[in-house]
Design a protein around this motif. Structure first.
Motif, PDB file in Angstrom:
ATOM      1  N   THR A  95       0.826  -1.210   0.000  1.00 32.13           N
ATOM      2  CA  THR A  95       0.000   0.000   0.000  1.00 32.13           C
ATOM      3  C   THR A  95       0.860   1.259   0.000  1.00 32.13           C
ATOM      4  O   THR A  95       1.712   1.445   0.877  1.00 32.13           O
ATOM      5  N   TRP A  96       0.603   2.113  -0.968  1.00 31.63           N
ATOM      6  CA  TRP A  96       1.276   3.406  -1.059  1.00 31.63           C
ATOM      7  C   TRP A  96       0.429   4.462  -0.345  1.00 31.63           C
ATOM      8  O   TRP A  96      -0.799   4.421  -0.387  1.00 31.63           O
ATOM      9  N   SER A  97       1.121   5.380   0.299  1.00 33.61           N
ATOM     10  CA  SER A  97       0.443   6.399   1.099  1.00 33.61           C
ATOM     11  C   SER A  97       1.017   7.777   0.830  1.00 33.61           C
ATOM     12  O   SER A  97       2.161   7.920   0.389  1.00 33.61           O
ATOM     13  N   TRP A  98       0.212   8.791   1.123  1.00 34.27           N
ATOM     14  CA  TRP A  98       0.698  10.168   1.155  1.00 34.27           C
ATOM     15  C   TRP A  98       1.234  10.445   2.547  1.00 34.27           C
ATOM     16  O   TRP A  98       0.560  10.190   3.550  1.00 34.27           O
ATOM     17  N   SER A  99       2.433  10.990   2.618  1.00 35.94           N
ATOM     18  CA  SER A  99       2.996  11.418   3.897  1.00 35.94           C
ATOM     19  C   SER A  99       3.448  12.866   3.791  1.00 35.94           C
ATOM     20  O   SER A  99       3.778  13.347   2.705  1.00 35.94           O
ATOM     21  N   ILE A 100       3.456  13.547   4.926  1.00 37.42           N
ATOM     22  CA  ILE A 100       3.867  14.952   4.975  1.00 37.42           C
ATOM     23  C   ILE A 100       5.270  15.037   5.576  1.00 37.42           C
ATOM     24  O   ILE A 100       5.570  14.402   6.584  1.00 37.42           O
ATOM     25  N   VAL A 101       6.099  15.842   4.938  1.00 38.67           N
ATOM     26  CA  VAL A 101       7.491  15.998   5.357  1.00 38.67           C
ATOM     27  C   VAL A 101       7.756  17.368   5.958  1.00 38.67           C
ATOM     28  O   VAL A 101       8.507  17.498   6.924  1.00 38.67           O
ATOM     29  N   THR A 102       7.135  18.405   5.405  1.00 41.10           N
ATOM     30  CA  THR A 102       7.441  19.768   5.835  1.00 41.10           C
ATOM     31  C   THR A 102       7.140  19.989   7.317  1.00 41.10           C
ATOM     32  O   THR A 102       6.145  19.487   7.847  1.00 41.10           O
TER      33      THR A 102
END
Length: 425
Positions: free
Chosen positions: A316-323
């Protein structure tokens, strides 16, 4: 979300060649997003900081907003609509290799250590990279930034790989899965169990050459086989492992599994074998099967197990936040929420040939065989083994399969040998 504006934001599309891709330049358009490809070896020190009026997303080429493909066109439209809804914000897409020196995780680590200004705001990330990045403190916990995904709307297989350290670090958007593809004319009915595979003389192939034995490890776990004992030490249960190896041995003795299966390293390899008519059934990526569109000759079902209804490994691919900037985090959370709405996620995952993470997104798939197959897959889908599991148990299982198929070792002996090898200091 800011009020939709008629102002269309001009952004330059830069296609900078990778070491294996010819250079292409496109005419700037006010309705597109900026796209930059990356070299395999990241040049972090030469990277420019993300402009204040923009959000930067890192993708792999699989998910690129390429208008020449159905999935890429849908994503480009969605990103453009977000720009239009947020006047003054442009989206920059940077393409990274999935793995290797210029891969997502490696580049993320390098940028974090050397040039933080080059970090993305949002990243599309696979479960192994997500786990590693979260442990290294490279991702922002999404708790409080987006609505926490919960069952039954969100499928369990999609959620199991997004949590770490008590927080969730990824908002799932698509799952790459593996199925059994088969030539319809070679089977009286779709094979749904090991006995169905063994009942037909038709050749079956799986990626037995994979040194980490990912499919065998997944099958062992699906049989209820434990990987750790009560003391937390690595272990195998010889009973389910013997059952699995006995299936392999029976298929080999009956001519269904040939010794040539060790040339196949991945499900893409075995799928190509099926397409070239070297096999009658094969482990295959769902995306490859859906792209073929040959329903009269080739069908697909969950991978047969000891009993019905089968199994389905997922990544499963996901959106993650880095900033780390709170303002950019807020806008990034709006973006990933925008990108996981059913009206977009349904058509996009269908075009990708991947399972969506939510029931309402799957409901947006057009009625037909693909939707019916996906509906059966989500009921048996489970995450693929973790990187740690593959490294610890995979090579030993690979040796066990080789011993049974190539060495004539009995399944019982091979299972016991695997346990002893695992316990060896």
């Amino acid at each position: 979300m800011r009020i939709l504006s008629t102002l269309l934001l001009a952004s330059t599309i830069l296609l900078i060649a990778s070491c294996s891709t010819p250079s292409v330049q496109a005419t700037p358009s006010p309705t597109t997003v900026g796209v930059e490809t990356a070299t395999r070896t990241p040049q972090i020190l030469q990277s420019s900081p993300t402009p204040k009026g923009s959000l930067t997303i890192w993708f792999t080429p699989t998910f690129a907003p390429d208008p020449s493909t159905p999935a890429g066109f849908l994503l480009q439209e969605r990103l453009t609509a977000f720009q239009q809804a947020n006047p003054g914000i442009s989206i920059i897409v940077r393409l990274k290799e999935e793995r290797g020196p210029g891969g997502l995780l490696e580049t993320l680590i390098a940028a974090h250590n050397v040039a933080p200004s080059a970090l993305p705001d949002v990243i599309a990330i696979d479960p192994i990279a997500l786990n590693s990045a979260a442990l290294k403190g490279l991702l922002v916990p999404l708790n409080g930034l987006v609505a926490e995904p919960t069952p039954p709307e969100w499928y369990d297989h999609a959620l199991l790989t997004t949590y770490d350290l008590g927080s969730f670090f990824g908002l799932p958007f698509a799952s790459e899965v593996e199925v059994l593809a088969y030539r319809i004319s070679r089977y009286e009915e779709a094979p749904a169990s090991w006995s169905d595979i063994l009942a037909s003389p038709a050749a079956f192939v799986f990626p037995a050459g994979d040194p980490n034995a990912a499919l065998t490890l997944f099958q062992y776990k699906a049989l209820g086989g434990p990987l750790y004992d009560v003391n937390g030490m690595p272990t195998f249960d010889p009973v389910p492992l013997n059952d699995l190896l006995t299936f392999y041995r029976s298929a080999h003795v009956s001519g269904i599994l040939s010794t040539s299966i060790f040339q196949y390293l991945s499900s893409t390899d075995t799928w190509n074998s099926l397409k070239s008519d070297q096999a009658s059934s094969a482990i295959a990526p769902l995306s490859a099967f859906m792209a073929t569109e040959d329903p009269k000759n080739i069908g697909a079902v969950p991978i047969p197990a000891r009993t019905q209804p089968g199994i389905c490994p997922t990544e499963t691919w996901s959106w993650s936040i880095v900033t780390l900037d709170p303002v950019r985090q807020s806008l990034a959370s709006e973006l990933i929420t925008w990108l996981t709405q059913p009206e977009f996620l349904g058509p996009w995952t269908y075009a990708l040939g991947m399972l969506p993470p939510t029931a309402s997104s799957l409901a947006m798939w057009p009625e037909g065989p693909a939707a019916a197959l996906a509906s059966s897959l989500v009921t048996v889908a489970q995450p693929k083994p973790s990187a740690e599991e593959l490294a610890t148990f995979g090579p030993i299982l690979h040796q066990a399969v080789e011993a049974v198929i190539l060495g004539g070792v009995s399944p019982t002996e091979a299972a016991q040998n695997a346990l002893e090898e695992l316990r060896r200091p």
